[in-house]
Write a protein that holds these residues in place. Structure first.
Motif, PDB file in Angstrom:
ATOM      1  N   SER A   7      -1.655  -0.471   2.443  1.00  0.00           N
ATOM      2  CA  SER A   7      -0.398  -0.771   2.863  1.00  0.00           C
ATOM      3  C   SER A   7      -0.007  -1.591   3.822  1.00  0.00           C
ATOM      4  N   LYS A   8      -1.069  -2.473   4.522  1.00  0.00           N
ATOM      5  CA  LYS A   8      -0.848  -3.503   5.365  1.00  0.00           C
ATOM      6  C   LYS A   8      -0.089  -4.617   4.828  1.00  0.00           C
ATOM      7  N   LYS A   9       0.300  -5.551   5.715  1.00  0.00           N
ATOM      8  CA  LYS A   9       0.786  -6.780   5.361  1.00  0.00           C
ATOM      9  C   LYS A   9      -0.380  -7.722   4.694  1.00  0.00           C
ATOM     10  N   THR A  10      -0.097  -8.202   3.403  1.00  0.00           N
ATOM     11  CA  THR A  10      -1.155  -8.959   2.863  1.00  0.00           C
ATOM     12  C   THR A  10      -1.301 -10.436   3.323  1.00  0.00           C
ATOM     13  N   ASP A  11      -2.389 -10.781   3.317  1.00  0.00           N
ATOM     14  CA  ASP A  11      -3.137 -11.999   4.017  1.00  0.00           C
ATOM     15  C   ASP A  11      -3.003 -13.145   2.525  1.00  0.00           C
ATOM     16  N   PRO A  12      -2.512 -14.151   2.771  1.00  0.00           N
ATOM     17  CA  PRO A  12      -2.445 -15.117   1.421  1.00  0.00           C
ATOM     18  C   PRO A  12      -3.960 -15.374   0.999  1.00  0.00           C
ATOM     19  N   LYS A  13      -4.862 -15.388   1.918  1.00  0.00           N
ATOM     20  CA  LYS A  13      -6.334 -15.734   1.549  1.00  0.00           C
ATOM     21  C   LYS A  13      -6.859 -14.567   0.430  1.00  0.00           C
ATOM     22  N   TYR A  14      -6.164 -13.387   0.880  1.00  0.00           N
ATOM     23  CA  TYR A  14      -7.007 -12.286  -0.135  1.00  0.00           C
ATOM     24  C   TYR A  14      -5.864 -11.662  -1.167  1.00  0.00           C
ATOM     25  N   ARG A  15      -4.831 -12.313  -1.384  1.00  0.00           N
ATOM     26  CA  ARG A  15      -3.557 -11.818  -1.853  1.00  0.00           C
ATOM     27  C   ARG A  15      -3.977 -11.171  -3.048  1.00  0.00           C
ATOM     28  N   PRO A  16      -3.567 -10.093  -3.532  1.00  0.00           N
ATOM     29  CA  PRO A  16      -2.430  -9.136  -3.010  1.00  0.00           C
ATOM     30  C   PRO A  16      -2.860  -8.051  -1.917  1.00  0.00           C
ATOM     31  N   PHE A  17      -4.171  -8.407  -1.646  1.00  0.00           N
ATOM     32  CA  PHE A  17      -4.842  -7.526  -0.637  1.00  0.00           C
ATOM     33  C   PHE A  17      -4.758  -8.008   0.945  1.00  0.00           C
ATOM     34  N   CYS A  18      -5.061  -7.384   1.925  1.00  0.00           N
ATOM     35  CA  CYS A  18      -4.930  -7.740   3.182  1.00  0.00           C
ATOM     36  C   CYS A  18      -6.050  -8.377   3.676  1.00  0.00           C
ATOM     37  N   SER A  19      -7.245  -7.822   3.132  1.00  0.00           N
ATOM     38  CA  SER A  19      -8.581  -8.188   3.586  1.00  0.00           C
ATOM     39  C   SER A  19      -9.711  -8.347   2.422  1.00  0.00           C
ATOM     40  N   LYS A  20     -10.817  -8.881   2.717  1.00  0.00           N
ATOM     41  CA  LYS A  20     -11.796  -8.802   1.862  1.00  0.00           C
ATOM     42  C   LYS A  20     -12.344  -7.349   1.474  1.00  0.00           C
ATOM     43  N   ARG A  21     -12.254  -6.606   2.383  1.00  0.00           N
ATOM     44  CA  ARG A  21     -12.592  -5.103   2.356  1.00  0.00           C
ATOM     45  C   ARG A  21     -11.713  -4.490   1.312  1.00  0.00           C
ATOM     46  N   CYS A  22     -10.449  -4.663   1.327  1.00  0.00           N
ATOM     47  CA  CYS A  22      -9.495  -4.154   0.579  1.00  0.00           C
ATOM     48  C   CYS A  22      -9.771  -4.612  -0.806  1.00  0.00           C
ATOM     49  N   ALA A  23      -9.887  -5.979  -1.141  1.00  0.00           N
ATOM     50  CA  ALA A  23     -10.325  -6.423  -2.205  1.00  0.00           C
ATOM     51  C   ALA A  23     -11.443  -5.803  -3.042  1.00  0.00           C
ATOM     52  N   ASP A  24     -12.404  -5.771  -2.097  1.00  0.00           N
ATOM     53  CA  ASP A  24     -13.652  -5.162  -2.513  1.00  0.00           C
ATOM     54  C   ASP A  24     -13.652  -3.522  -2.871  1.00  0.00           C
ATOM     55  N   VAL A  25     -12.799  -2.973  -2.081  1.00  0.00           N
ATOM     56  CA  VAL A  25     -12.548  -1.580  -2.608  1.00  0.00           C
ATOM     57  C   VAL A  25     -12.047  -1.293  -3.920  1.00  0.00           C
ATOM     58  N   ASP A  26     -11.034  -2.241  -4.138  1.00  0.00           N
ATOM     59  CA  ASP A  26     -10.153  -2.301  -5.456  1.00  0.00           C
ATOM     60  C   ASP A  26     -11.189  -2.607  -6.546  1.00  0.00           C
ATOM     61  N   LEU A  27     -12.119  -3.862  -6.369  1.00  0.00           N
ATOM     62  CA  LEU A  27     -13.138  -4.105  -7.554  1.00  0.00           C
ATOM     63  C   LEU A  27     -13.991  -2.952  -7.647  1.00  0.00           C
ATOM     64  N   GLY A  28     -14.553  -2.409  -6.759  1.00  0.00           N
ATOM     65  CA  GLY A  28     -15.249  -1.031  -6.874  1.00  0.00           C
ATOM     66  C   GLY A  28     -14.643   0.035  -7.555  1.00  0.00           C
TER      67      GLY A  28
END
Length: 57
Positions: A7-28
């Protein structure tokens, strides 16, 4: 827009996530089956096997 994981503000680099970590959590979660797409369960027996390939002469 906020990150769907933390629920943090998203980062355009990792959109719709805020970070690589959250993107990896979602992928997992997808890879382990925590997320599923709703639908009817299917069985491989519901579909006929493709015909065997004919040898080339």
């Amino acid at each position: 827009m906020t990150c769907p994981i933390c629920s943090k503000k998203t980062d355009p680099k990792y959109r719709p996530f805020c970070s690589k970590r959250c993107a990896d959590v979602d992928l997992g979660r997808w890879l382990t089956g925590s997320y599923v797409i709703a639908g009817n369960a299917t069985d491989e027996d519901d579909y006929p096997a493709p015909p065997p390939e004919q040898p080339l002469n």
